[in-house]
Design an enzyme around this catalytic site. Sequence first.
Site, short mmCIF file in Angstrom:
data_model
loop_
_atom_site.label_atom_id
_atom_site.label_comp_id
_atom_site.label_asym_id
_atom_site.label_seq_id
_atom_site.Cartn_x
_atom_site.Cartn_y
_atom_site.Cartn_z
N VAL A 36 -36.00 -13.02 6.21
CA VAL A 36 -35.81 -12.02 5.14
C VAL A 36 -37.10 -11.23 4.91
O VAL A 36 -37.11 -10.00 4.89
CB VAL A 36 -35.34 -12.69 3.83
N ILE A 94 -24.41 -8.42 -1.21
CA ILE A 94 -23.33 -8.01 -2.13
C ILE A 94 -23.88 -7.84 -3.55
O ILE A 94 -24.44 -8.78 -4.11
CB ILE A 94 -22.19 -9.05 -2.16
N GLY A 102 -28.30 -13.59 5.97
CA GLY A 102 -28.92 -12.87 7.07
C GLY A 102 -30.09 -12.02 6.59
O GLY A 102 -30.17 -11.63 5.43
N ASP A 123 -25.88 -25.20 -1.93
CA ASP A 123 -26.19 -23.77 -1.96
C ASP A 123 -25.18 -23.02 -2.83
O ASP A 123 -25.55 -22.23 -3.71
CB ASP A 123 -26.17 -23.23 -0.52
N LYS A 129 -25.57 -21.04 -6.63
CA LYS A 129 -25.08 -19.68 -6.88
C LYS A 129 -24.08 -19.68 -8.03
O LYS A 129 -24.07 -18.76 -8.86
CB LYS A 129 -24.45 -19.12 -5.60
N GLU A 151 -31.20 -10.28 -7.27
CA GLU A 151 -29.91 -9.93 -6.66
C GLU A 151 -29.70 -10.70 -5.35
O GLU A 151 -28.58 -11.12 -5.03
CB GLU A 151 -29.87 -8.42 -6.37
N GLY A 175 -26.21 -12.63 -0.71
CA GLY A 175 -26.91 -11.68 0.17
C GLY A 175 -26.87 -10.25 -0.32
O GLY A 175 -27.34 -9.93 -1.41
N1 HSE Z 1 -26.99 -20.47 3.77
C1 HSE Z 1 -26.33 -19.50 2.96
C2 HSE Z 1 -24.96 -19.22 3.50
C3 HSE Z 1 -27.05 -18.20 2.84
O1 HSE Z 1 -24.56 -19.78 4.51
O2 HSE Z 1 -24.25 -18.43 2.89
C4 HSE Z 1 -28.17 -18.26 1.89
O3 HSE Z 1 -27.72 -18.65 0.63
#
Ligand code: HSE
Length: 433
Positions: A17, A138, A306, A203, A207, A131, A136
């Site tokens: 990133v 979005i 990504g 993860d 979120k 953000e 990502g």
């Molecule tokens: N590893 C995460 C995913 C991306 O697969 O969506 C980063 O949060």
Amino acid sequence: MMRTRPLKVALLGCGVVGSEVARIMTTHADDLAARIGAPVELAGVAVRRPSKVREGIDPALITTDATALVERGDIDVVVEVIGGIEPARTLITTAFEHGASVVSANKALLAEDGPALHAAAQKYGGDLYYEAAVAGAIPLVRPLRESLAGDKVNRVLGIVNGTTNFILDRMDTSGAGYSEALDEATALGYAEADPTADVEGFDAAAKAAILAGIAFHTRVGIGEVHREGITEVTAADIASARRMGCTVKLLAICERAADGRSVTARVHPAMIPLSHPLASVREAYNAVFVEAEAAGQLMFYGPGAGGSPTASAVLGDLVAVCRNKLGETTGPGESAYTRLPVSPMGDVVTRYHISLDVADKPGVLAQVATVFAEQGVSIDTVRQQSRQDGDGEASLVVVTHRALDAALSGTVEALRKLDTVRGVASIMRVEGE
Ligand code: HSE
């Protein structure tokens, strides 16, 4: 009027990133300056491995001393893309103390310690924008924090992890088992060498905590998010979902209770009907539904991970905080005024798909139905099929009506105790109807 003195940006991390952020800052420098009203200058890049060749970045900017970089005192914005809790937390706090604003992509840190970081931003007059931490490229954080600030959000439901969506999509389209699909995701670079954070739902849970907090103007700790990953999802579950006209997705669901007095946040695999828009979210894409009182149902869709997509979100935040710096103002901070409690999973209203192996003899169906009745759970559909191998067993698939998760899990526990129930082959929640 364009200010000629540049705004100075420190970049913490120059991986997938960070290198994209640096590249776009360089190649789009004129556009960024025009949009902000002042040039932005990359003033330093903190990395762990200084010997690595970084195309397009002046080697003189590279440092391994991230602390010295954020303590310089002339940095306007710190962009943190190193991830993890420490040293990111200390570096961000130090950045605020030295007068910088912060743009971060760090979901784990924001989910764990968001309130303290927001408090530091407010204390020192800086911005904290993130953000890129959720889904990502979005736009989700800004729509929730700003565009929907006048509405009342009741539900956020979505696919916020690309790796697990890729794995479940492969299992669905090719009939592959979980391990085989994970291997493919690893080979293609979607899954990391240690895929735990993704496949165990950590993860997505981070979120969900961030989204629930912003959506409901309250604090939702990462420990308050119910979390189940996809490691137990089998090819048989996927096949069972298909027979019901469904597919399996790892969903993040944040809801305001019907009485408005509490909220819930959860991450778990669920069957959703093929007709639901989330069912057509393929490969590593993300998509999130937001249901708001006045706006109705909104859907956000796009690449959730990504280098380039995440850098896009970082750059959008960078422009916003630079504009605020020039205007000597700050954007929205933490909004947690509702102080709504977070209810446990048992209080969530959902539906179960339960697949049982049972003895194929008189009275078994009645016995099973009695357990559901005793728990106050109403049955929607039952499908029974005797085994062709003549072993005296049958497969029984029960789909319930909506009920409290506590009653549904209590039902499963009681079913397991029946002598005539030889095994519980699969349990999955059904959502999106
Ligand atoms: N590893 C995460 C995913 C991306 O697969 O969506 C980063 O949060």
